[in-house]
Write an enzyme that holds these catalytic residues in place. Structure first.
Site, PDB file in Angstrom:
ATOM      1  CG  ASP A   1       4.536 -24.879 -15.814  1.00 31.48           C
ATOM      2  OD1 ASP A   1       4.391 -23.646 -15.783  1.00 31.48           O
ATOM      3  OD2 ASP A   1       3.645 -25.661 -16.213  1.00 31.48           O
TER       4      ASP A   1
ATOM      5  CB  THR B   1       5.910 -15.891 -24.657  1.00 29.03           C
ATOM      6  OG1 THR B   1       6.491 -15.725 -23.364  1.00 29.03           O
ATOM      7  CG2 THR B   1       6.876 -16.635 -25.567  1.00 29.03           C
TER       8      THR B   1
END
Ligand SMILES: C[S@@+](CC[C@H](N)C(=O)[O-])C[C@H]1O[C@@H](n2cnc3c(N)ncnc32)[C@H](O)[C@@H]1O
Length: 202
Positions: free
Chosen positions: A108, A180
């Site tokens: 994040d 990912t």
């Protein structure tokens, strides 16, 4: 949940210093850690490709973690375990020099300056990781976020780690990449993927 319970380590601190033994791995086997594994594509892809390496994946969102464990279970993997934990607590979970490599994939970005302390490459987190990353060990980071990437390059350098393989367009290189979930989404939107390796001194 029952089906994947063998992959979910409930009391990870009990394994501090003995993770290789928990896997039944040789003492000199590589032990890698992914922090914030999300739905698990990267760790499952890595563990499938490298059965000789042992992986621990950490994720603090239980629902997301469950999806990751289901993927590992479906793949029949024996070299990956999962922990439901916050990165800040990992000093209680891994012993000195226990980890060879740490992956931070699309962490994040926490854009406002007052939230930079939450970034997983903030000095406070690097200090936690340094407690269990072996000398010569690596932190490998991928992100799409320019602000986080620049911050991380500075943070790694100021911490005394040496930077390698810094790229601002990973997908334009011939790097043998394992993607990912977030990476595929960002790349599909035309965003560039950044990557670097930060190495601890031997
Ligand atoms: C943006 S997602 C990326 C997921 C995955 N790595 C990917 O690339 O698809 C970030 C993940 O890190 C997890 N995370 C964020 N901060 C964390 C922390 N302090 N400890 C453990 N997990 C964390 C979040 O719950 C989320 O699943």
């Amino acid at each position: 949940m029952e089906q994947v319970s063998g992959l979910n380590v409930q009391t990870p601190a009990a394994n501090k210093g003995s993770w290789r033994a928990v896997f039944g791995a040789p003492e000199d086997a590589q032990l890698h850690l992914e922090i914030g594994c999300g739905k698990g594509d990267f760790v499952v892809g890595s563990a499938s490709r490298h059965p000789e390496i042992f992986y621990v994946a950490v994720e603090r969102e239980p629902n997301v973690l469950l999806m990751a464990m289901e993927k590992a279970q479906a793949a029949g993997l024996r070299n990956v375990l999962f922990i439901d934990a916050d990165a800040a607590t990992l000093g209680d979970v891994f012993g000195k020099d226990e980890i060879d490599c740490i992956y931070l994939n699309f962490s994040d970005p926490w854009p406002p300056k007052k939230r930079h302390k939450r970034r997983l490459t903030h000095e406070n987190y690097l200090r936690v990781y340094d407690g269990f990353l072996k000398p010569g060990g690596e932190i490998q980071q991928k992100t799409d976020n320019t602000g986080l990437f620049e911050f991380s390059l500075c943070s790694f350098s100021q911490f005394g780690y040496t930077l390698y393989d810094v790229t601002f367009d990973l997908h334009a290189t011939d790097f043998d990449n394992i993607t990912t979930e977030y990476e595929r989404n960002f790349a599909a939107q035309g965003m560039k993927i950044y990557r670097c390796v930060a190495k601890k001194a031997k």
